[in-house]
Design a protein around this motif. Structure first.
Motif, PDB file in Angstrom:
ATOM      1  N   ASP A 165      -4.747  -3.249  -6.899  1.00 53.04           N
ATOM      2  CA  ASP A 165      -2.751  -2.886  -6.762  1.00 53.04           C
ATOM      3  C   ASP A 165      -2.323  -2.557  -8.192  1.00 53.04           C
ATOM      4  OD1 ASP A 165      -3.238  -5.354  -8.298  1.00 53.04           O
ATOM      5  OD2 ASP A 165      -2.185  -7.216  -7.179  1.00 53.04           O
ATOM      6  N   LYS A 166      -1.047  -2.502  -8.547  1.00 54.98           N
ATOM      7  CA  LYS A 166      -0.202  -2.175  -9.132  1.00 54.98           C
ATOM      8  C   LYS A 166      -0.328  -2.311 -10.668  1.00 54.98           C
ATOM      9  CE  LYS A 166       3.813  -0.856  -6.085  1.00 54.98           C
ATOM     10  NZ  LYS A 166       5.206  -1.070  -6.206  1.00 54.98           N
ATOM     11  N   SER A 220      -7.709  -5.282   4.032  1.00 56.68           N
ATOM     12  CA  SER A 220      -6.085  -4.734   4.086  1.00 56.68           C
ATOM     13  C   SER A 220      -5.432  -3.774   3.170  1.00 56.68           C
ATOM     14  CB  SER A 220      -5.864  -6.307   3.810  1.00 56.68           C
ATOM     15  OG  SER A 220      -5.946  -6.543   2.616  1.00 56.68           O
ATOM     16  N   VAL A 221      -4.684  -3.251   4.252  1.00 49.23           N
ATOM     17  CA  VAL A 221      -4.040  -2.190   2.919  1.00 49.23           C
ATOM     18  C   VAL A 221      -2.796  -2.052   2.876  1.00 49.23           C
ATOM     19  CG1 VAL A 221      -4.004   0.832   3.097  1.00 49.23           C
ATOM     20  CG2 VAL A 221      -6.307  -0.321   3.353  1.00 49.23           C
ATOM     21  N   GLY A 222      -1.976  -1.712   2.271  1.00 49.12           N
ATOM     22  CA  GLY A 222      -0.219  -1.543   2.494  1.00 49.12           C
ATOM     23  C   GLY A 222      -0.044  -0.712   1.004  1.00 49.12           C
ATOM     24  N   PRO A 223       1.553  -1.460   1.237  1.00 50.98           N
ATOM     25  CA  PRO A 223       2.615  -0.455   0.403  1.00 50.98           C
ATOM     26  C   PRO A 223       2.081  -0.468  -1.319  1.00 50.98           C
ATOM     27  CG  PRO A 223       3.498  -1.158   0.903  1.00 50.98           C
ATOM     28  CD  PRO A 223       2.514  -1.988   1.881  1.00 50.98           C
ATOM     29  N   ASP A 224       1.406  -1.409  -1.348  1.00 51.97           N
ATOM     30  CA  ASP A 224       1.414  -2.014  -3.028  1.00 51.97           C
ATOM     31  C   ASP A 224       0.028  -1.946  -3.690  1.00 51.97           C
ATOM     32  OD1 ASP A 224       3.576  -2.766  -2.962  1.00 51.97           O
ATOM     33  OD2 ASP A 224       3.891  -4.458  -2.993  1.00 51.97           O
ATOM     34  N   ALA A 243      -4.957  -2.199  -2.101  1.00 52.03           N
ATOM     35  CA  ALA A 243      -6.029  -2.740  -0.251  1.00 52.03           C
ATOM     36  C   ALA A 243      -7.013  -3.429  -1.712  1.00 52.03           C
ATOM     37  CB  ALA A 243      -6.372  -1.315  -0.597  1.00 52.03           C
TER      38      ALA A 243
END
Length: 89
Positions: A70-71, A51-55, A57
Protein backbone atom coordinates in the motif's frame (compact mmCIF):
# COMPACT_ATOMS: atom_id res chain seq x y z
CA UNK A 1 -44.14 -108.38 -21.10
CA UNK A 2 -44.82 -105.33 -23.23
CA UNK A 3 -47.52 -104.17 -20.76
CA UNK A 4 -45.10 -104.39 -17.84
CA UNK A 5 -42.43 -102.43 -19.68
CA UNK A 6 -44.91 -99.68 -20.60
CA UNK A 7 -46.29 -99.36 -17.06
CA UNK A 8 -42.75 -99.36 -15.62
CA UNK A 9 -41.72 -96.63 -18.08
CA UNK A 10 -44.83 -94.60 -17.25
CA UNK A 11 -44.15 -94.95 -13.51
CA UNK A 12 -40.51 -93.84 -13.92
CA UNK A 13 -41.60 -90.93 -16.08
CA UNK A 14 -44.17 -89.87 -13.46
CA UNK A 15 -41.57 -90.10 -10.67
CA UNK A 16 -39.10 -88.07 -12.75
CA UNK A 17 -41.64 -85.33 -13.47
CA UNK A 18 -42.68 -84.99 -9.83
CA UNK A 19 -39.07 -84.99 -8.64
CA UNK A 20 -38.15 -82.17 -10.99
CA UNK A 21 -41.21 -80.10 -10.15
CA UNK A 22 -40.33 -79.94 -6.42
CA UNK A 23 -37.29 -77.75 -7.04
CA UNK A 24 -37.41 -74.51 -5.13
CA UNK A 25 -36.81 -71.48 -7.23
CA UNK A 26 -33.94 -69.46 -5.85
CA UNK A 27 -34.25 -65.74 -6.29
CA UNK A 28 -31.20 -63.67 -5.66
CA UNK A 29 -31.80 -60.31 -4.08
CA UNK A 30 -29.19 -57.70 -4.92
CA UNK A 31 -27.09 -56.66 -1.96
CA UNK A 32 -27.96 -53.14 -0.95
CA UNK A 33 -25.31 -51.08 0.78
CA UNK A 34 -26.10 -49.94 4.32
CA UNK A 35 -28.02 -46.70 4.51
CA UNK A 36 -25.66 -43.78 4.79
CA UNK A 37 -26.63 -40.36 5.97
CA UNK A 38 -26.29 -37.91 3.15
CA UNK A 39 -24.68 -34.83 4.59
CA UNK A 40 -24.38 -31.84 2.29
CA UNK A 41 -20.89 -31.53 0.81
CA UNK A 42 -18.69 -28.93 2.47
CA UNK A 43 -18.29 -25.65 0.60
CA UNK A 44 -15.15 -25.48 -1.53
CA UNK A 45 -12.22 -24.03 0.39
CA UNK A 46 -10.83 -20.79 -0.92
CA UNK A 47 -7.22 -21.26 -1.89
CA UNK A 48 -6.16 -17.70 -2.58
CA UNK A 49 -7.76 -14.39 -1.69
CA UNK A 50 -6.79 -11.39 -3.82
CA UNK A 51 -7.92 -7.87 -3.10
CA UNK A 52 -7.08 -4.77 -5.11
CA UNK A 53 -8.11 -1.24 -4.24
CA UNK A 54 -7.10 2.37 -4.91
CA UNK A 55 -4.78 2.40 -1.88
CA UNK A 56 -3.01 -0.94 -2.45
CA UNK A 57 -3.25 -4.66 -3.14
CA UNK A 58 -2.89 -7.87 -1.13
CA UNK A 59 -2.71 -11.60 -1.74
CA UNK A 60 -3.41 -14.16 0.98
CA UNK A 61 -2.98 -17.92 0.53
CA UNK A 62 -4.80 -20.77 2.23
CA UNK A 63 -1.72 -21.69 4.28
CA UNK A 64 -1.52 -18.19 5.79
CA UNK A 65 1.07 -16.52 3.56
CA UNK A 66 0.19 -12.89 2.98
CA UNK A 67 1.76 -10.31 0.67
CA UNK A 68 0.43 -6.77 0.71
CA UNK A 69 1.49 -3.41 -0.66
CA UNK A 70 0.00 0.00 0.00
CA UNK A 71 1.06 3.65 0.27
CA UNK A 72 2.96 2.99 3.49
CA UNK A 73 5.09 0.15 2.11
CA UNK A 74 5.13 -3.59 1.52
CA UNK A 75 4.57 -6.46 3.93
CA UNK A 76 5.26 -10.20 3.62
CA UNK A 77 3.98 -12.51 6.36
CA UNK A 78 4.63 -16.24 6.43
CA UNK A 79 4.71 -18.92 9.12
CA UNK A 80 8.48 -18.54 9.44
CA UNK A 81 9.10 -14.97 8.26
CA UNK A 82 7.65 -11.54 8.85
CA UNK A 83 9.08 -8.84 6.58
CA UNK A 84 7.86 -5.23 6.61
CA UNK A 85 9.30 -2.56 4.33
CA UNK A 86 8.14 0.98 5.02
CA UNK A 87 8.62 3.78 2.55
CA UNK A 88 9.41 7.27 3.83
CA UNK A 89 6.73 9.81 3.24
Amino acid sequence: MKKHLMSLSAALLLIGITACSNEEKKTETPATPPAQSKAPPPPPAQKTEISVGPDGASVKNKDGTKVSMDKKGAEVVDKKTDIKIKTPQ
